[in-house]
Design a protein around this motif. Structure first.
Motif, PDB file in Angstrom:
ATOM      1  N   ILE A 170       0.829  -1.229  -0.045  1.00  0.00           N
ATOM      2  CA  ILE A 170      -0.065  -0.012   0.039  1.00  0.00           C
ATOM      3  C   ILE A 170       0.840   1.435  -0.048  1.00  0.00           C
ATOM      4  O   ILE A 170       2.139   1.286   0.397  1.00  0.00           O
ATOM      5  CB  ILE A 170      -0.852   0.165   1.325  1.00  0.00           C
ATOM      6  CG1 ILE A 170      -0.038  -0.041   2.697  1.00  0.00           C
ATOM      7  CG2 ILE A 170      -2.148  -1.172   1.301  1.00  0.00           C
ATOM      8  CD1 ILE A 170      -1.105   0.201   3.751  1.00  0.00           C
ATOM      9  N   ALA A 171       0.367   2.348  -0.284  1.00  0.00           N
ATOM     10  CA  ALA A 171       1.037   3.711  -0.519  1.00  0.00           C
ATOM     11  C   ALA A 171      -0.184   4.614   0.116  1.00  0.00           C
ATOM     12  O   ALA A 171      -1.324   4.783  -0.571  1.00  0.00           O
ATOM     13  CB  ALA A 171       1.586   4.023  -1.703  1.00  0.00           C
ATOM     14  N   THR A 172       0.328   5.598   0.826  1.00  0.00           N
ATOM     15  CA  THR A 172      -0.442   6.724   1.290  1.00  0.00           C
ATOM     16  C   THR A 172      -0.001   8.163   1.119  1.00  0.00           C
ATOM     17  O   THR A 172       1.181   8.260   1.048  1.00  0.00           O
ATOM     18  CB  THR A 172      -1.032   6.612   2.643  1.00  0.00           C
ATOM     19  OG1 THR A 172       0.211   6.785   3.790  1.00  0.00           O
ATOM     20  CG2 THR A 172      -1.585   5.171   3.066  1.00  0.00           C
ATOM     21  N   GLY A 173      -0.839   8.927   0.548  1.00  0.00           N
ATOM     22  CA  GLY A 173      -0.507  10.207   0.313  1.00  0.00           C
ATOM     23  C   GLY A 173      -1.157  11.048   1.750  1.00  0.00           C
ATOM     24  O   GLY A 173      -1.956  10.629   2.258  1.00  0.00           O
ATOM     25  N   PRO A 174      -1.046  12.381   1.264  1.00  0.00           N
ATOM     26  CA  PRO A 174      -1.610  13.358   2.435  1.00  0.00           C
ATOM     27  C   PRO A 174      -3.459  13.448   2.417  1.00  0.00           C
ATOM     28  O   PRO A 174      -3.914  13.373   3.124  1.00  0.00           O
ATOM     29  CB  PRO A 174      -1.462  14.858   1.917  1.00  0.00           C
ATOM     30  CG  PRO A 174      -0.127  14.657   1.058  1.00  0.00           C
ATOM     31  CD  PRO A 174      -0.252  13.075   0.437  1.00  0.00           C
ATOM     32  N   ASN A 175      -3.847  12.873   1.099  1.00  0.00           N
ATOM     33  CA  ASN A 175      -5.516  13.014   0.986  1.00  0.00           C
ATOM     34  C   ASN A 175      -5.990  11.818   0.209  1.00  0.00           C
ATOM     35  O   ASN A 175      -7.087  11.584  -0.019  1.00  0.00           O
ATOM     36  CB  ASN A 175      -5.832  14.120   0.406  1.00  0.00           C
ATOM     37  CG  ASN A 175      -5.436  15.356   0.856  1.00  0.00           C
ATOM     38  OD1 ASN A 175      -5.501  15.357   2.267  1.00  0.00           O
ATOM     39  ND2 ASN A 175      -4.632  16.334   0.201  1.00  0.00           N
ATOM     40  N   HIS A 176      -5.177  10.742  -0.280  1.00  0.00           N
ATOM     41  CA  HIS A 176      -5.406   9.461  -0.908  1.00  0.00           C
ATOM     42  C   HIS A 176      -4.719   8.493  -0.699  1.00  0.00           C
ATOM     43  O   HIS A 176      -3.450   8.710  -0.190  1.00  0.00           O
ATOM     44  CB  HIS A 176      -5.711   9.543  -2.654  1.00  0.00           C
ATOM     45  CG  HIS A 176      -4.579   9.894  -3.266  1.00  0.00           C
ATOM     46  ND1 HIS A 176      -3.642  11.285  -3.198  1.00  0.00           N
ATOM     47  CD2 HIS A 176      -4.168   9.341  -4.160  1.00  0.00           C
ATOM     48  CE1 HIS A 176      -2.896  11.094  -3.900  1.00  0.00           C
ATOM     49  NE2 HIS A 176      -2.772  10.058  -4.656  1.00  0.00           N
ATOM     50  N   ALA A 177      -5.026   7.276  -0.984  1.00  0.00           N
ATOM     51  CA  ALA A 177      -4.134   5.975  -0.829  1.00  0.00           C
ATOM     52  C   ALA A 177      -4.382   5.115  -2.034  1.00  0.00           C
ATOM     53  O   ALA A 177      -5.354   5.077  -2.596  1.00  0.00           O
ATOM     54  CB  ALA A 177      -4.617   5.410   0.424  1.00  0.00           C
ATOM     55  N   CYS A 178      -3.413   4.198  -2.294  1.00  0.00           N
ATOM     56  CA  CYS A 178      -3.501   3.102  -3.045  1.00  0.00           C
ATOM     57  C   CYS A 178      -3.118   1.795  -2.857  1.00  0.00           C
ATOM     58  O   CYS A 178      -2.104   1.633  -1.722  1.00  0.00           O
ATOM     59  CB  CYS A 178      -2.623   3.516  -4.564  1.00  0.00           C
ATOM     60  SG  CYS A 178      -3.189   4.944  -5.449  1.00  0.00           S
ATOM     61  N   THR A 212       6.679  -0.288  -6.835  1.00  0.00           N
ATOM     62  CA  THR A 212       6.254   0.357  -5.740  1.00  0.00           C
ATOM     63  C   THR A 212       5.398   1.682  -6.176  1.00  0.00           C
ATOM     64  O   THR A 212       5.244   2.049  -7.194  1.00  0.00           O
ATOM     65  CB  THR A 212       7.425   1.313  -5.020  1.00  0.00           C
ATOM     66  OG1 THR A 212       6.971   1.727  -3.602  1.00  0.00           O
ATOM     67  CG2 THR A 212       8.264   2.244  -5.756  1.00  0.00           C
ATOM     68  N   ALA A 213       4.351   2.271  -5.198  1.00  0.00           N
ATOM     69  CA  ALA A 213       3.588   3.403  -5.604  1.00  0.00           C
ATOM     70  C   ALA A 213       4.083   4.677  -4.703  1.00  0.00           C
ATOM     71  O   ALA A 213       4.640   4.343  -3.798  1.00  0.00           O
ATOM     72  CB  ALA A 213       2.391   3.110  -5.213  1.00  0.00           C
ATOM     73  N   SER A 214       4.021   5.706  -5.149  1.00  0.00           N
ATOM     74  CA  SER A 214       4.283   6.884  -4.610  1.00  0.00           C
ATOM     75  C   SER A 214       3.451   8.132  -4.650  1.00  0.00           C
ATOM     76  O   SER A 214       3.071   8.345  -5.801  1.00  0.00           O
ATOM     77  CB  SER A 214       5.492   7.504  -4.948  1.00  0.00           C
ATOM     78  OG  SER A 214       6.156   8.560  -4.290  1.00  0.00           O
ATOM     79  N   CYS A 269       2.168   8.094  -8.454  1.00  0.00           N
ATOM     80  CA  CYS A 269       3.051   7.605  -9.348  1.00  0.00           C
ATOM     81  C   CYS A 269       3.521   6.166  -9.017  1.00  0.00           C
ATOM     82  O   CYS A 269       3.239   5.690  -7.808  1.00  0.00           O
ATOM     83  CB  CYS A 269       4.550   8.258  -9.479  1.00  0.00           C
ATOM     84  SG  CYS A 269       4.416   9.832 -10.028  1.00  0.00           S
ATOM     85  N   LEU A 270       3.589   5.274 -10.126  1.00  0.00           N
ATOM     86  CA  LEU A 270       3.587   3.832  -9.847  1.00  0.00           C
ATOM     87  C   LEU A 270       5.072   3.584 -10.782  1.00  0.00           C
ATOM     88  O   LEU A 270       5.332   3.929 -11.817  1.00  0.00           O
ATOM     89  CB  LEU A 270       2.730   2.975 -10.575  1.00  0.00           C
ATOM     90  CG  LEU A 270       1.262   3.037 -10.073  1.00  0.00           C
ATOM     91  CD1 LEU A 270       0.334   2.177 -11.026  1.00  0.00           C
ATOM     92  CD2 LEU A 270       1.224   2.618  -8.626  1.00  0.00           C
ATOM     93  N   LEU A 271       6.040   2.835  -9.899  1.00  0.00           N
ATOM     94  CA  LEU A 271       7.291   2.432 -10.288  1.00  0.00           C
ATOM     95  C   LEU A 271       7.227   0.892 -10.735  1.00  0.00           C
ATOM     96  O   LEU A 271       6.515  -0.098 -10.084  1.00  0.00           O
ATOM     97  CB  LEU A 271       8.497   2.703  -9.413  1.00  0.00           C
ATOM     98  CG  LEU A 271       9.723   2.107  -9.815  1.00  0.00           C
ATOM     99  CD1 LEU A 271      10.327   3.113 -11.099  1.00  0.00           C
ATOM    100  CD2 LEU A 271      10.756   2.498  -8.537  1.00  0.00           C
ATOM    101  N   ALA A 310      14.768   2.406 -12.468  1.00  0.00           N
ATOM    102  CA  ALA A 310      14.419   2.971 -11.092  1.00  0.00           C
ATOM    103  C   ALA A 310      14.317   1.525 -10.167  1.00  0.00           C
ATOM    104  O   ALA A 310      13.471   0.796 -10.508  1.00  0.00           O
ATOM    105  CB  ALA A 310      13.728   3.818 -11.033  1.00  0.00           C
ATOM    106  N   THR A 311      14.817   1.801  -8.820  1.00  0.00           N
ATOM    107  CA  THR A 311      14.496   0.793  -8.100  1.00  0.00           C
ATOM    108  C   THR A 311      13.525   1.229  -6.799  1.00  0.00           C
ATOM    109  O   THR A 311      13.001   0.277  -6.319  1.00  0.00           O
ATOM    110  CB  THR A 311      15.793   0.160  -7.418  1.00  0.00           C
ATOM    111  OG1 THR A 311      16.416   1.462  -6.814  1.00  0.00           O
ATOM    112  CG2 THR A 311      16.717  -0.483  -8.337  1.00  0.00           C
ATOM    113  N   THR A 312      13.500   2.683  -6.612  1.00  0.00           N
ATOM    114  CA  THR A 312      12.413   3.007  -5.762  1.00  0.00           C
ATOM    115  C   THR A 312      11.935   4.381  -6.020  1.00  0.00           C
ATOM    116  O   THR A 312      12.694   5.161  -6.793  1.00  0.00           O
ATOM    117  CB  THR A 312      13.065   3.055  -4.304  1.00  0.00           C
ATOM    118  OG1 THR A 312      12.314   3.446  -3.297  1.00  0.00           O
ATOM    119  CG2 THR A 312      14.245   3.919  -3.976  1.00  0.00           C
TER     120      THR A 312
END
Length: 190
Positions: free
Chosen positions: A44-52, A93-95, A102-104, A143-145
């Motif tokens: 999972i990845a979280t941002g300030p106002n959304h998540a994936c 990973t997601a960011s 963004c998705l790597l 890219a790795t991360t």
């Protein structure tokens, strides 16, 4: 806040006014509740106002005014996890930034979507504005991360090189002469 259970389910808690909890409602939660529409999640990845959440596909929820939930709309809030439209492939990973995601991918390339006002999608041909589906990040491979700030994203390559794109208002992408960059630039000295 969100956490992934060993079972592959995801739970979230905290502010929920804009669908950030993913439970189909828009209220604050003081204890973890399950995110609707998720199973077999691997990260999972979280941002300030959304998540994936990543698993067999990528699903996002929360604030979506700029298309950062990736469901092909700007309908906000996105109160349950929905698939990112137009994306397939393995995710490394997601960011998530404030208004972009963004998705790597497994091959070291990246895609981003959402707000591109500060060129934070990293796509040289993408005009400013909102992009409701993933666009390829220009000139990036291996890219790795990846890590996103509010309006920029940085990646690390295997040899330790760091490349960043997006807003450079405070010098955060390491390019002294640019106010922003639509393509990844190498940070000097790393």
């Amino acid at each position: 806040s969100c956490a992934m259970r060993r079972t592959g389910a995801v739970v979230c808690w905290g502010r929920g006014a804009a669908g950030e909890i993913g439970d189909g409602d828009s209220v604050d939660r003081y204890a973890p509740v399950p995110v609707i529409g998720l199973s077999n999640v691997t990260s999972i990845a979280t941002g300030p106002n959304h998540a994936c959440a990543m698993g067999a596909d990528v699903r996002c929820w929360g604030v979506n005014f700029y298309g950062q939930a990736g469901d092909g709309t700007t309908n906000s809030p996105r109160a349950t996890a929905g698939p990112v439209s137009g994306f397939s492939g393995r995710v490394l990973t997601a960011s998530l930034g404030v208004n972009h995601s963004c998705l790597l991918k497994g091959d070291g390339s990246a895609v981003c979507w959402g707000d591109n006002t500060n060129k934070q999608l990293g796509a040289s041909g993408a005009p400013p504005g909102y992009h409701l589906a993933p666009v390829n990040v220009s000139l990036l491979s291996g890219a790795t991360t990846a890590v996103s700030g509010s309006f920029h994203t940085c990646t690390v390559l295997p040899e330790g090189t760091v490349k960043c794109w997006g807003s450079n208002f405070y010098g955060q992408i390491g390019a002294p002469s640019l106010p922003r960059s639509a393509v990844p630039v190498t940070v000097a000295g790393i």
